[in-house]
Structures are given as C-alpha cells and as structure tokens.
Design an enzyme around this catalytic site. Structure first.
Site, mmCIF file in Angstrom:
data_model
loop_
_atom_site.group_PDB
_atom_site.id
_atom_site.type_symbol
_atom_site.label_atom_id
_atom_site.label_comp_id
_atom_site.label_asym_id
_atom_site.label_seq_id
_atom_site.Cartn_x
_atom_site.Cartn_y
_atom_site.Cartn_z
ATOM 1 N N HIS A 8 -2.037 0.947 2.816
ATOM 2 C CA HIS A 8 -1.109 0.661 1.517
ATOM 3 C C HIS A 8 -0.061 -0.339 1.680
ATOM 4 O O HIS A 8 0.062 -0.863 2.873
ATOM 5 C CB HIS A 8 -0.231 2.141 1.218
ATOM 6 N N ASP A 80 0.944 5.342 2.605
ATOM 7 C CA ASP A 80 2.594 5.442 2.602
ATOM 8 C C ASP A 80 2.539 6.746 1.689
ATOM 9 O O ASP A 80 2.628 6.604 0.381
ATOM 10 C CB ASP A 80 3.170 4.309 1.679
ATOM 11 N N HIS A 87 -1.125 1.302 -8.335
ATOM 12 C CA HIS A 87 -2.229 0.285 -7.987
ATOM 13 C C HIS A 87 -2.902 0.436 -6.567
ATOM 14 O O HIS A 87 -3.960 -0.332 -6.492
ATOM 15 C CB HIS A 87 -1.647 -1.097 -8.138
#
Length: 134
Positions: A8, A80, A87
């Site tokens: 992420h 995360d 997205h």
C-alpha cells in the site's frame, strides 16, 4: 521460487527498505510486483522484477491470477490496515486465494522477515511439498 511483492502507498518505503536488506536472498528468486511498487524497488535495488499493472489498474488481480494458477510461491503484501485508500489493492481477495492454494502470505514486515529467513536457511524449500503432505 516465485515471490510477489505488493505494498500500500504508506508502506512502499518500508517495502523498499525490506528489499534492500534482503536483496541477496531475493536476487535468487523470481520476483514480480504491482507496477509502482516494482518500479520503486527496481530503482532502489536493481533487482530484476516482473512488473504488472499498478494496483488501482488491476495489478493485484494479475498477481491473484498467477496465485490461482500455482505460479506464485510466496506473497509479501505490506498493507496499511489503518489508512488504506479505496484505490489501493484489495488484500482480502489475495488472502483468500493464498489460503485456497496454500501460498504463504506476509501482511506485515515481521512475518515477511520470518518467511524470508526460513527461505534463506532452506528450512522450507518448497511450500507445495508441505501442502501435499496433508
């Protein structure tokens, strides 16, 4: 072994530092990554990485397809859990595929280190052999 690397946005720096630390081990394996993560790792480490699309464009799904076809042996997805954005790649789908196909997946740096150290010591040379025992 074929190792997939995904991170992420807020974990990309951690992934880069991780791949720098374990460059010698990772260089002995076939690596693939989502687009931006793969580019950043390559720029920082010079590791040869097959790059797929960026996560928002379906790179995580491309990796998922390889997992489903037994072409990925290990996934390191530094996620995360607190501030992941809509997205960013979907961890749930990849975790499900890894569980269905008995592919080890690390979702944090501690687990990633344990798995890579096990590979380095060759305690586990083929995850598939373990899966087939049971």
């Amino acid at each position: 072994m074929n190792i997939a690397l995904i991170a992420h946005d807020k974990k990309k720096k951690q992934m880069i530092n991780f791949t720098k630390k374990y460059k010698d081990i990772l260089s002995k394996h076939n690596l693939c990554a989502t687009g931006t993560t793969g580019r950043l790792i390559n720029e920082e480490t010079n590791l040869d990485i097959e790059r797929f699309l960026s996560g928002p464009l379906g790179g995580d799904q491309q990796i998922g397809s390889k997992i489903a076809c037994d072409k990925i042996d290990l996934v390191i997805f530094l996620r995360d859990p607190l501030t992941a954005q809509p997205h960013e790649p979907d961890i749930i789908a990849l975790m499900r595929l890894c569980d269905v196909h008995s592919v080890p997946i690390a979702t944090n740096i501690s687990t990633a280190e344990i798995l890579l150290n096990a590979l380095h010591r060759e305690e586990v040379t083929n995850w598939r052999e373990i899966k087939d025992r049971y």
